[in-house]
Write a protein that holds these residues in place. Structure first.
Motif, PDB file in Angstrom:
ATOM      1  N   GLU A  95      40.425  74.434  72.392  1.00  0.00           N
ATOM      2  CA  GLU A  95      38.961  74.475  72.492  1.00  0.00           C
ATOM      3  C   GLU A  95      38.351  73.082  72.391  1.00  0.00           C
ATOM      4  O   GLU A  95      38.915  72.176  71.784  1.00  0.00           O
ATOM      5  CB  GLU A  95      38.355  75.371  71.402  1.00  0.00           C
ATOM      6  N   SER A 149      39.669  68.361  74.346  1.00  0.00           N
ATOM      7  CA  SER A 149      39.914  69.592  73.583  1.00  0.00           C
ATOM      8  C   SER A 149      41.083  69.410  72.621  1.00  0.00           C
ATOM      9  O   SER A 149      41.968  68.571  72.836  1.00  0.00           O
ATOM     10  CB  SER A 149      40.212  70.752  74.534  1.00  0.00           C
ATOM     11  N   GLU A 163      43.147  73.781  78.488  1.00  0.00           N
ATOM     12  CA  GLU A 163      44.360  74.562  78.773  1.00  0.00           C
ATOM     13  C   GLU A 163      44.220  76.000  78.245  1.00  0.00           C
ATOM     14  O   GLU A 163      43.650  76.233  77.180  1.00  0.00           O
ATOM     15  CB  GLU A 163      45.579  73.890  78.130  1.00  0.00           C
ATOM     16  N   LYS A 164      44.770  76.938  79.002  1.00  0.00           N
ATOM     17  CA  LYS A 164      44.667  78.352  78.614  1.00  0.00           C
ATOM     18  C   LYS A 164      45.999  78.830  78.032  1.00  0.00           C
ATOM     19  O   LYS A 164      47.063  78.304  78.374  1.00  0.00           O
ATOM     20  CB  LYS A 164      44.292  79.222  79.836  1.00  0.00           C
ATOM     21  N   THR A 165      45.917  79.837  77.188  1.00  0.00           N
ATOM     22  CA  THR A 165      47.139  80.407  76.608  1.00  0.00           C
ATOM     23  C   THR A 165      47.910  81.169  77.691  1.00  0.00           C
ATOM     24  O   THR A 165      47.335  81.520  78.733  1.00  0.00           O
ATOM     25  CB  THR A 165      46.796  81.393  75.476  1.00  0.00           C
ATOM     26  N   ASP A 225      34.245  76.309  79.570  1.00  0.00           N
ATOM     27  CA  ASP A 225      35.019  75.662  78.500  1.00  0.00           C
ATOM     28  C   ASP A 225      34.132  75.067  77.418  1.00  0.00           C
ATOM     29  O   ASP A 225      34.627  74.390  76.518  1.00  0.00           O
ATOM     30  CB  ASP A 225      35.918  74.568  79.082  1.00  0.00           C
ATOM     31  N   SER A 264      40.718  66.654  78.615  1.00  0.00           N
ATOM     32  CA  SER A 264      39.931  67.895  78.601  1.00  0.00           C
ATOM     33  C   SER A 264      38.982  67.920  77.405  1.00  0.00           C
ATOM     34  O   SER A 264      38.251  68.886  77.212  1.00  0.00           O
ATOM     35  CB  SER A 264      40.854  69.114  78.550  1.00  0.00           C
ATOM     36  N   GLN A 273      44.314  71.362  70.777  1.00  0.00           N
ATOM     37  CA  GLN A 273      45.228  72.488  71.008  1.00  0.00           C
ATOM     38  C   GLN A 273      45.954  72.796  69.703  1.00  0.00           C
ATOM     39  O   GLN A 273      46.424  71.881  69.021  1.00  0.00           O
ATOM     40  CB  GLN A 273      46.269  72.121  72.065  1.00  0.00           C
ATOM     41  N   VAL A 296      45.640  78.432  70.648  1.00  0.00           N
ATOM     42  CA  VAL A 296      44.240  78.331  71.074  1.00  0.00           C
ATOM     43  C   VAL A 296      43.962  76.874  71.438  1.00  0.00           C
ATOM     44  O   VAL A 296      44.575  75.954  70.890  1.00  0.00           O
ATOM     45  CB  VAL A 296      43.273  78.836  69.958  1.00  0.00           C
ATOM     46  N   GLY A 328      46.569  84.035  79.692  1.00  0.00           N
ATOM     47  CA  GLY A 328      45.157  84.124  79.298  1.00  0.00           C
ATOM     48  C   GLY A 328      44.943  85.068  78.115  1.00  0.00           C
ATOM     49  O   GLY A 328      43.819  85.494  77.834  1.00  0.00           O
ATOM     50  N   LYS A 329      46.053  85.383  77.400  1.00  0.00           N
ATOM     51  CA  LYS A 329      45.931  86.348  76.296  1.00  0.00           C
ATOM     52  C   LYS A 329      45.376  85.677  75.035  1.00  0.00           C
ATOM     53  O   LYS A 329      45.501  84.466  74.861  1.00  0.00           O
ATOM     54  CB  LYS A 329      47.312  86.926  75.975  1.00  0.00           C
ATOM     55  N   VAL A 330      44.795  86.510  74.183  1.00  0.00           N
ATOM     56  CA  VAL A 330      44.269  85.982  72.914  1.00  0.00           C
ATOM     57  C   VAL A 330      45.384  86.028  71.877  1.00  0.00           C
ATOM     58  O   VAL A 330      45.951  87.092  71.606  1.00  0.00           O
ATOM     59  CB  VAL A 330      43.054  86.816  72.432  1.00  0.00           C
TER      60      VAL A 330
END
Ligand SMILES: C[S@@+](CC[C@H](N)C(=O)[O-])C[C@H]1O[C@@H](n2cnc3c(N)ncnc32)[C@H](O)[C@@H]1O
Length: 442
Positions: A179, A301, A143-145, A117, A299, A303, A177, A148-150
């Motif tokens: 990060e 991060s 957190e992931k989309t 991460d 996290s 979002q 996204v 896990g898709k872009v």
């Protein structure tokens, strides 16, 4: 970008360049007064645009001839630059010492295989570092989309430079996204007081200030991995002619205000923190945005989420300014970011749209008061028709990121539920839940 320079949707939306003044204060900042309150300081706005900086080099040499070069080792105490480099998990320092640190803590030599991460180089007051480390769950994974898709793609934008685009259809509330920032730093820093005692003009002091800030930011940049530093230095810079150094220019162009982190009172933008991100700093501005963002401290991060349904290939935008202001007020707020906005909300602005934006909060508050009356006594008129009409106006103008939009949706759900219109209630409940997701609430 309030970007705090860029703005968060929820944060106070002021031009992001308000700075603490040159001050005769202890290194690292102004501590609270004895009674626990914070010392008020006027702020200085940094210049932007083409600014004469002719004799600044000699002024800077005069004021700070021996800047100690940053070293990426830990525990270095810089003599000329205020602050300490410190390891990620160290916390035994006073509240107002400035620390250069890596969060979440990582070991020297760690790579993305060890911490997929990524991590953030930080310039923080001591108490802020403790605040982050003591956040329940810290450091939670980013957190992931869905699947896990872009969901995003960075490519050239018709607005100039790069922009971010939807790589697939996105529904309201969906995560596009998330990060960790490359950098989190104070929006301003305490200038060493010898500059103020050399008889410099205000303009010269500001230039010295920016030069010192550049040096301070350089320490954090030196601590980055080559990959993170390269990504940082590749970001856009709209501050090339105002005396900002290359790093400060990038921070001023790309910084998001970090909600929840402040060295003073939460309304004091000069003591707020700013974050520069690899991907999210590519999102361009619109006064009718289709995304919103929030910060998750646990996290560490940011979002980015859809605030309305978005088609594949659409450019993603968020608002660098307060969308609930008139066109001319927005233009003023956007000027320091080098943005002359030609979004549909600006091109199509009329007296009516200015009024809708500037009076929206008031109109919703009035409906809410009437709704409360109806909630207590259903024989009184409900606000369904007026709320639906306002929702339609908001959607047309692209203001679904307005903070009180959720209030309208909730009122509609409550009236439909009470009147037994289950399907309609479900439809708006779905919309309400999506907007909750968009705001980062679960
Ligand atoms: C955070 S960056 C956004 C990404 C940037 N376009 C890039 O190429 O990396 C902010 C800068 O992008 C440009 N920008 C963003 N939104 C814009 C808009 N709506 N119209 C014109 N320029 C815009 C301005 O130069 C602004 O200072």
């Amino acid at each position: 970008m309030k970007r705090g320079f860029l703005k968060t949707a929820k944060a106070k939306k002021t031009e992001g360049i308000a700075l603490p003044p040159v001050a005769s204060t202890p290194p690292g900042g102004v501590p609270p007064k004895g009674d626990g309150s914070f010392v008020e300081r006027p702020s200085i706005k940094l210049p932007y645009g083409k600014v004469e900086t002719g004799n600044v080099a000699s002024v800077i040499d005069f004021v700070q001839p021996n800047i100690v070069k940053a070293r990426p080792t830990e525990g270095v105490v810089s003599r000329k630059i205020i602050g300490r480099e410190i390891s990620g998990d160290t916390v035994d320092y006073s509240d107002y010492v400035i620390v250069y640190t890596t969060l979440p803590p990582v070991n020297l030599g760690d790579t993305l295989d060890d911490e997929p991460d990524n991590w953030t180089e930080c310039i923080l007051a001591g108490h802020i570092k403790r605040q982050i480390l003591s956040t329940p769950g810290f450091p939670r994974p980013v957190e992931k989309t869905a699947g896990g898709k872009v969901y995003h793609r960075v490519k050239p934008s018709p607005f100039g430079g790069l922009g971010m685009f939807a790589a697939r259809p996105v529904r309201t509330g969906d995560l596009i996204v998330a990060e960790r920032p490359l950098l989190i730093a104070q929006r301003g820093f305490e200038m060493r007081d010898e500059s103020g005692s050399k008889g410099l003009t205000q303009a010269e002091m500001i230039q010295v200030y920016m030069q010192q800030w550049e040096e301070q930011l350089g320490i954090a940049l030196n601590r980055m991995t080559d990959e993170n530093r390269k990504a940082f230095m590749a970001l856009a810079n709209s501050h090339t002619e105002d005396g900002s150094g290359p790093i400060l220019g990038i921070v001023r162009t790309n910084g998001y205000e970090v909600p929840g982190l402040n060295d003073g009172h939460e309304d004091d933008s000069t003591r707020a923190y700013t974050a520069v991100l690899n991907v999210m700093s590519r999102v361009n501005h619109s006064c009718s945005p289709n995304t919103t963002h929030h910060f998750d401290m646990a996290s560490l991060s940011f979002q980015l989420r859809a605030i309305r349904d978005i088609k594949q290939g659409e450019e993603l935008f968020y608002a660098y300014c307060d969308i609930l202001r008139t066109k001319s007020e927005r233009a003023e707020e956007l000027a320091p970011y080098g943005v002359v906005c030609v979004c549909p909300g600006c091109v199509g602005a009329t007296k009516e749209t200015d009024l809708l934006r500037s009076e929206l909060a008031k109109r919703i508050a009035k409906l809410r008061a009437d709704h409360h009356v109806w909630m207590k006594d259903h024989s009184r008129p409900n606000v369904l028709v007026a709320s639906l009409k306002l929702i339609a106006e908001i959607e047309k103008e692209g203001l679904t990121d307005a903070p009180s939009f959720i209030v309208l949706l909730r009122m509609v759900v409550e009236v439909y539920s009470a009147s037994g219109s289950g399907n309609s209630a479900m439809k708006y409940l779905d919309q309400l839940n999506n907007h909750f997701r968009a705001s980062g609430r679960r």
